[in-house]
Design a protein around this motif. Structure first.
Motif, PDB file in Angstrom:
ATOM      1  N   CYS A   1     -35.885  30.755 -17.672  1.00  0.00           N
ATOM      2  CA  CYS A   1     -34.735  30.500 -18.800  1.00  0.00           C
ATOM      3  C   CYS A   1     -34.457  29.934 -20.028  1.00  0.00           C
ATOM      4  CB  CYS A   1     -33.245  30.626 -18.107  1.00  0.00           C
ATOM      5  SG  CYS A   1     -31.174  30.346 -18.873  1.00  0.00           S
TER       6      CYS A   1
ATOM      7  N   SER B   1     -28.882  30.613 -14.308  1.00  0.00           N
ATOM      8  CA  SER B   1     -29.987  30.783 -14.847  1.00  0.00           C
ATOM      9  C   SER B   1     -29.902  32.418 -15.659  1.00  0.00           C
ATOM     10  CB  SER B   1     -31.182  30.695 -14.103  1.00  0.00           C
ATOM     11  OG  SER B   1     -30.641  29.074 -13.726  1.00  0.00           O
TER      12      SER B   1
ATOM     13  N   MET C   1     -30.244  33.857 -19.122  1.00  0.00           N
ATOM     14  CA  MET C   1     -31.314  34.927 -19.733  1.00  0.00           C
ATOM     15  C   MET C   1     -31.001  36.223 -20.160  1.00  0.00           C
ATOM     16  SD  MET C   1     -34.227  35.532 -16.931  1.00  0.00           S
ATOM     17  CE  MET C   1     -34.131  34.189 -16.506  1.00  0.00           C
TER      18      MET C   1
END
Length: 245
Positions: A100, A191, A195
């Motif tokens: 991430c 995350s 991402m």
């Protein structure tokens, strides 16, 4: 021993060995450059930590299952169960978190100079190291439950207050189980969301840049290389890899 189990164990063991060799080779290259005085880039630092997280996953999850197929159980003792479960949890969480960080760093790095992301380029360089350290610390703290509750498979079958896994067992805690599961899921979900947003922004930036370059070369009557397309494919593959961790 069934032929299918033997073949599956052999394939998994080979994949693990080649994965370990590849990750250790990359880690050695980065450490060699650092020891020789070469200054590593920020992205090299991120990738180095990602390699360490992948090594944790491969070491903890890739060896014991295939070795059991060959008749050697490396998780007989409770200590081994705790260590391998802890390393796998920390490695998995750190791998997702560091990926991430890499996605966000790439999105900020390639952003146009006139965009809002461009203002964060200088600040991003200062935040990379603290973010990586925070990622490791959070995952080490969250996965501390494995050394506390996980133990080896018990021979006494009459014990009913343990949840049995393939190689290990654990004491279920109904009171705090759901709370702990939510705590473990929150960093992973966060995350993945960040991402996806960062990767989408990167792909969009590369697409717009490719379109502009294509228009320029179309006017000049020349062809264009698809470097942006290859970068886009790499970003998408990186995201797919973490969905399978």
């Amino acid at each position: 021993m069934a032929t299918g189990d033997l073949a599956a164990g052999s394939i998994l063991l080979l994949q693990t060995v080649f994965g370990m060799l590849g990750n250790f080779s990359l880690l050695y290259c980065y450490l060699f450059l650092w020891c020789t005085g070469d200054r590593l880039r920020t992205v090299d630092l991120i990738v180095t930590n990602l390699i360490v997280a992948n090594i944790f996953i491969l070491f903890s999850a890739g060896f014991c299952s295939p070795m059991t197929t060959f008749g050697w159980n490396c998780l007989k003792s409770g200590s081994a169960c705790r260590v391998f479960a802890y390393l796998r949890g920390v490695g998995r969480g750190a791998s997702i978190g560091i990926t991430c960080i890499l996605s966000v760093f790439q999105a900020i790095t390639i952003s146009p100079r006139n965009s809002r992301w461009a203002e964060l380029k200088v600040k991003a360089l200062k935040c990379v190291v603290p973010s990586i350290i925070l990622c490791w610390v959070v995952n080490m703290m969250l996965n501390i439950i494995y050394p506390i509750f996980v133990t080896g498979i018990l021979s006494n079958k009459s014990i009913t207050n343990r949840k049995s896994f393939k190689h290990c067992s654990a004491v279920p805690n109904d009171r705090y189980g759901e709370t702990y599961a939510a705590m473990m899921s929150m960093p992973v979900v966060f995350s993945f969301v960040v991402m996806i947003l960062a990767s989408g922004s990167t792909v969009f930036t590369l697409y717009r840049r490719k379109q502009r370059v294509q228009n320029v070369h179309r006017i000049n009557g020349s062809s264009i290389s698809s470097a942006e397309s290859r970068a886009t494919k790499t970003i998408l593959l990186l995201g797919l890899k973490d969905w399978n961790v």
